[in-house]
Design a protein around this motif. Structure first.
Motif, PDB file in Angstrom:
ATOM      1  N   LYS A   1      53.353 -44.756-166.105  1.00  0.00           N
ATOM      2  CA  LYS A   1      51.945 -45.156-166.190  1.00  0.00           C
ATOM      3  C   LYS A   1      51.430 -45.595-164.821  1.00  0.00           C
ATOM      4  CE  LYS A   1      52.247 -46.779-170.952  1.00  0.00           C
ATOM      5  NZ  LYS A   1      52.238 -47.966-171.821  1.00  0.00           N
ATOM      6  N   GLU A   2      52.237 -46.378-164.119  1.00  0.00           N
ATOM      7  CA  GLU A   2      51.836 -46.852-162.793  1.00  0.00           C
ATOM      8  C   GLU A   2      51.692 -45.683-161.819  1.00  0.00           C
ATOM      9  OE1 GLU A   2      53.245 -50.043-159.388  1.00  0.00           O
ATOM     10  OE2 GLU A   2      54.273 -50.027-161.323  1.00  0.00           O
ATOM     11  N   LEU A   3      52.606 -44.713-161.905  1.00  0.00           N
ATOM     12  CA  LEU A   3      52.524 -43.525-161.045  1.00  0.00           C
ATOM     13  C   LEU A   3      51.245 -42.747-161.334  1.00  0.00           C
ATOM     14  CD1 LEU A   3      53.710 -41.530-158.984  1.00  0.00           C
ATOM     15  CD2 LEU A   3      54.947 -40.461-160.889  1.00  0.00           C
ATOM     16  N   HIS A   4      50.920 -42.548-162.600  1.00  0.00           N
ATOM     17  CA  HIS A   4      49.696 -41.820-162.940  1.00  0.00           C
ATOM     18  C   HIS A   4      48.452 -42.575-162.498  1.00  0.00           C
ATOM     19  CE1 HIS A   4      52.196 -39.563-166.101  1.00  0.00           C
ATOM     20  NE2 HIS A   4      51.936 -38.749-165.111  1.00  0.00           N
ATOM     21  N   GLN A   5      48.440 -43.885-162.665  1.00  0.00           N
ATOM     22  CA  GLN A   5      47.310 -44.697-162.218  1.00  0.00           C
ATOM     23  C   GLN A   5      47.161 -44.606-160.702  1.00  0.00           C
ATOM     24  OE1 GLN A   5      44.971 -46.326-163.931  1.00  0.00           O
ATOM     25  NE2 GLN A   5      43.981 -47.015-162.064  1.00  0.00           N
ATOM     26  N   ASN A   6      48.283 -44.668-160.005  1.00  0.00           N
ATOM     27  CA  ASN A   6      48.264 -44.591-158.548  1.00  0.00           C
ATOM     28  C   ASN A   6      47.735 -43.228-158.090  1.00  0.00           C
ATOM     29  OD1 ASN A   6      49.182 -45.957-155.977  1.00  0.00           O
ATOM     30  ND2 ASN A   6      50.221 -43.991-155.815  1.00  0.00           N
ATOM     31  N   GLU A   7      48.170 -42.157-158.740  1.00  0.00           N
ATOM     32  CA  GLU A   7      47.699 -40.817-158.388  1.00  0.00           C
ATOM     33  C   GLU A   7      46.189 -40.695-158.636  1.00  0.00           C
ATOM     34  OE1 GLU A   7      49.281 -38.136-156.994  1.00  0.00           O
ATOM     35  OE2 GLU A   7      50.985 -39.468-156.686  1.00  0.00           O
ATOM     36  N   TYR A   8      45.726 -41.303-159.730  1.00  0.00           N
ATOM     37  CA  TYR A   8      44.295 -41.289-160.042  1.00  0.00           C
ATOM     38  C   TYR A   8      43.506 -42.001-158.938  1.00  0.00           C
ATOM     39  CZ  TYR A   8      39.962 -42.194-162.593  1.00  0.00           C
ATOM     40  OH  TYR A   8      38.643 -42.271-162.963  1.00  0.00           O
ATOM     41  N   GLU A   9      43.971 -43.181-158.532  1.00  0.00           N
ATOM     42  CA  GLU A   9      43.303 -43.944-157.470  1.00  0.00           C
ATOM     43  C   GLU A   9      43.365 -43.198-156.143  1.00  0.00           C
ATOM     44  OE1 GLU A   9      44.519 -48.046-157.177  1.00  0.00           O
ATOM     45  OE2 GLU A   9      44.631 -48.216-159.354  1.00  0.00           O
TER      46      GLU A   9
ATOM     47  N   ASN B   1      43.541 -39.929-155.689  1.00  0.00           N
ATOM     48  CA  ASN B   1      42.582 -38.823-155.742  1.00  0.00           C
ATOM     49  C   ASN B   1      41.153 -39.321-155.552  1.00  0.00           C
ATOM     50  OD1 ASN B   1      44.442 -36.740-156.065  1.00  0.00           O
ATOM     51  ND2 ASN B   1      44.469 -36.963-158.291  1.00  0.00           N
ATOM     52  N   GLY B   2      40.841 -40.479-156.133  1.00  0.00           N
ATOM     53  CA  GLY B   2      39.519 -41.068-155.938  1.00  0.00           C
ATOM     54  C   GLY B   2      39.269 -41.436-154.487  1.00  0.00           C
TER      55      GLY B   2
END
Length: 75
Positions: A43-51, A53-54
């Motif tokens: 979950k943390e990895l996906h959140q980090n990737e989302y941030e 990309n933003g």
């Protein structure tokens, strides 16, 4: 170190850690606690990737605005 660089470094670390958890899961299996930790890391990895990309999108827009303003002043 910029925010984007920080996110990139964090992403590298999380990917390596998740990879080691996957290897452990494949080799030995995971108990309940380990499964919980592993899922939270994903979950943390996906959140980090989302941030990340933003942050890249914001940087690209700023770069595009800079190029556009330079084109207008050159004319």
């Amino acid at each position: 170190m910029s925010y984007k660089e920080l996110l990139e470094r964090k992403s590298e670390i999380l990917k390596k850690t998740v990879e080691s958890w996957i290897m452990k899961e494949n080799r030995d299996g995971l108990n309940r606690q380990e499964t919980h930790i592993y899922q939270n890391m994903l979950k943390e990895l996906h959140q980090n990737e989302y941030e990340l990309n933003g942050a890249r999108d914001v940087e690209a827009v700023k770069r595009q605005d800079l190029i556009s303003s330079e084109t207008v002043t050159v004319r």
